[in-house]
Design a protein around this motif. Structure first.
Motif, short mmCIF file in Angstrom:
data_model
loop_
_atom_site.label_atom_id
_atom_site.label_comp_id
_atom_site.label_asym_id
_atom_site.label_seq_id
_atom_site.Cartn_x
_atom_site.Cartn_y
_atom_site.Cartn_z
N THR A 273 0.89 -1.16 -0.21
CA THR A 273 0.02 -0.10 -0.22
C THR A 273 0.90 1.40 0.25
O THR A 273 0.53 2.51 -0.18
N ARG A 296 -13.82 9.68 -6.94
CA ARG A 296 -13.39 8.47 -7.16
C ARG A 296 -11.73 8.45 -7.01
O ARG A 296 -11.11 9.54 -7.57
N PRO A 312 -10.85 -5.72 0.55
CA PRO A 312 -11.54 -4.42 0.38
C PRO A 312 -12.31 -3.87 1.53
O PRO A 312 -12.73 -2.71 1.59
N ASN A 313 -12.93 -4.94 2.32
CA ASN A 313 -13.78 -4.44 3.48
C ASN A 313 -13.38 -5.15 4.64
O ASN A 313 -14.12 -6.05 5.06
N SER A 323 -5.42 -3.86 3.39
CA SER A 323 -6.73 -3.53 2.52
C SER A 323 -6.07 -2.02 1.98
O SER A 323 -5.99 -1.08 2.53
N GLN A 325 -8.12 -0.15 0.18
CA GLN A 325 -9.35 0.75 0.47
C GLN A 325 -9.00 1.37 1.95
O GLN A 325 -9.41 2.72 1.94
N TYR A 326 -8.84 0.56 2.90
CA TYR A 326 -8.95 1.01 4.25
C TYR A 326 -7.69 2.13 4.43
O TYR A 326 -7.64 3.37 4.86
N ALA A 329 -8.18 5.32 2.46
CA ALA A 329 -9.21 6.24 3.02
C ALA A 329 -8.66 6.84 4.39
O ALA A 329 -8.87 8.04 4.51
N MET A 356 -14.71 4.70 1.83
CA MET A 356 -13.76 3.47 1.27
C MET A 356 -14.53 3.14 -0.04
O MET A 356 -13.47 2.69 -1.03
N ILE A 359 -12.93 4.04 -3.71
CA ILE A 359 -11.40 3.51 -3.91
C ILE A 359 -11.59 2.47 -4.58
O ILE A 359 -12.22 1.40 -4.24
N GLU A 360 -10.96 2.30 -5.99
CA GLU A 360 -10.76 1.13 -6.57
C GLU A 360 -9.36 0.76 -6.91
O GLU A 360 -8.47 1.66 -6.83
#
Length: 463
Positions: A273, A296, A312-313, A323, A325-326, A329, A356, A359-360
């Motif tokens: 990341t 986005r 992703p979650n 993650s 996304q996390y 964010a 979150m 985010i892709e």
């Protein structure tokens, strides 16, 4: 004809002197790892090991534990290295695709003895030996080995670290090669375990295996010295479809720590990341972006990075470290990432969870990656008013291309101690930075005097 292990053993033992730069970088890596080891000592993964081996720990031993007490050197290496890697704040070493120091430093600490004077310089030389051996082993199998799904910290890291431990214990070339051969038989660690407490355990297992292999080799046990390259050997079984082998392996006059260096982590999460986080923070600062501006965020990363980031979650703090996304964010909304972002309370903050889904993440294609050692990670931000900003990062903050300052290293070290509720002072940091000068007394005592300073929590010290 010499085998690959014999070539590596001869090379690492032939380095009788090291440059000031090599020693300084080895010292910085060691101090950083000790900070991470202290910070991670109360993690669930470490607590589980303490419970699992409570009887053995109660019996004591010659090697000390970062959380207090002592035990056998094998068990100390296991627990302390798991602690060093527990928060995913420890460094990365790209030539081995491994968390090199989280394996090496605890393994070397475990075999330090109170009845044998070992200087700080000897400790750092053993560290540099293990690091060069890790790079050499990794040369023949990576990145194919890593991309295939092997956690190289547990495989390449263990084999290379065995050379460093063996050197610290006084081994000759034959014993160093034997130690690495035996460690090859211990090698394992699937990346499918990422996001669980088994992931930091991989570093612990690697350190323990390195210690055990070195001690076994010095006691006369041996394995095949061509086990890396022979049929049904390490390359054959672990290399993956595109591993090149060691035919082109050479050793430069410069040590690998000088030419390639390590990446000291700025963020306490998976290194996959980091370049995206750095790129996003760059864009936020440069364009003064606010959360309400963003429609986005798209990231493009390497194939192995995308596979590593499987949550992703995320449901807990360990998954949150893996993650994209996390991490993006939390970093965007806070302006940074810290240890407090990876707690049960931290990961469920409403604002982060709401951000979150914007985010892709996508990966490069196999064709794009073919023949390229490293591609940049790219972050693209799209705003509500139609603006598009993009930034790529080939190197994360903390690499030799984008180094952390001494002050930033000190801040991280002190933060790690505070996270463990341990007394934190500049004096402890500076004392460890003088490691190479520990010539007149055992570096075992110096290490542990610093590490155990304020072992008990501040509240406990008041009583």
């Amino acid at each position: 004809m010499a085998t690959i292990l014999q070539k590596i053993a001869k090379q690492v033992l032939s380095r009788a002197t090291f440059s000031n730069l090599a020693m300084d970088r080895a010292r910085d890596a060691t101090v950083d790892t000790i900070g991470c080891m202290i910070a991670g000592r109360n993690d669930a993964s470490v607590a589980a090991l303490i419970r699992a081996f409570d009887r053995e720990i109660a019996q004591g031993g010659t090697a000390r534990l970062v959380g207090g007490g002592s035990t056998s050197c094998s068990l100390a290496a296991l627990i302390n290295a798991t602690s060093a890697h527990a928060l995913d704040f420890d460094d990365n070493f790209h030539p081995a695709r491994a968390h090199a120091s989280a394996v090496l430093v605890p393994a070397l600490l475990a075999v330090l003895s109170t009845d044998k004077v070992t200087s700080g310089r000897q400790f750092l030389e053993a560290y540099l030996t293990g690091l060069e051996a890790q790079a050499a082993v990794g040369f023949g199998v990576n990145p194919s080995h890593y991309n295939r799904g092997w956690h190289a910290t547990a495989t390449v890291g263990s084999i290379g670290a065995a050379a460093g431990v063996a050197r610290l214990l006084g081994a000759d070339e034959e014993a160093i090669a034997a130690a690495m051969s035996l460690a090859t038989s211990f090698a394992c660690g699937p990346k499918g375990q990422f996001g669980t407490t088994a992931k930091p355990l991989h570093a612990g297992l690697a350190a323990r295996n390195a210690v055990d292999a070195a001690r076994m080799a010095l006691a006369g046990m041996s394995g095949r010295l061509d086990i890396l390259e022979r049929p049904q050997g390490f390359l054959d079984l672990f290399g993956g479809d595109e591993a090149n082998g060691w035919e082109g392996l050479t050793f430069g006059e410069m040590h690998i720590i000088e030419s390639r260096g390590l990446v000291t982590k700025r963020h306490p999460c998976c290194a996959s990341t980091h370049r995206a986080v750095d790129a996003l923070l760059d864009l936020k600062q440069e364009h003064e972006l606010a959360a309400d501006d963003i429609v986005r965020i798209e990231t493009k990363v390497g194939i192995s990075a995308a596979r590593n980031l499987a949550y992703p979650n995320p449901a807990d703090e360990m998954q949150a470290r893996f993650s994209m996304q996390y991490c993006l964010a939390a970093a965007f909304l806070k302006g940074s990432l810290s240890l407090s972002d990876f707690t049960p309370q931290g990961i469920d903050r409403l604002g982060i969870r709401e951000f979150m889904p914007r985010i892709e993440m996508q990966a490069y294609s196999a064709e794009e990656e073919k023949g390229v050692e490293r591609l940049p990670h790219i972050v693209t931000v799209m705003t509500r008013d139609g603006r598009i900003y993009s930034r790529s990062r080939l190197h994360a903050k903390g690499s030799i291309e984008a180094p952390m300052s001494d002050h930033e290293r000190e801040v991280k070290f002190i933060d790690c101690l505070r996270w463990a509720n341990q007394h934190a002072s500049e004096a402890s940091f500076q004392r460890l930075r003088a490691l190479a000068e520990f010539e007149t007394s055992s570096c075992h005592d110096t290490f542990w005097n610093v590490i155990s300073n304020g072992w008990h929590s501040k509240n406990e010290r008041r009583h």
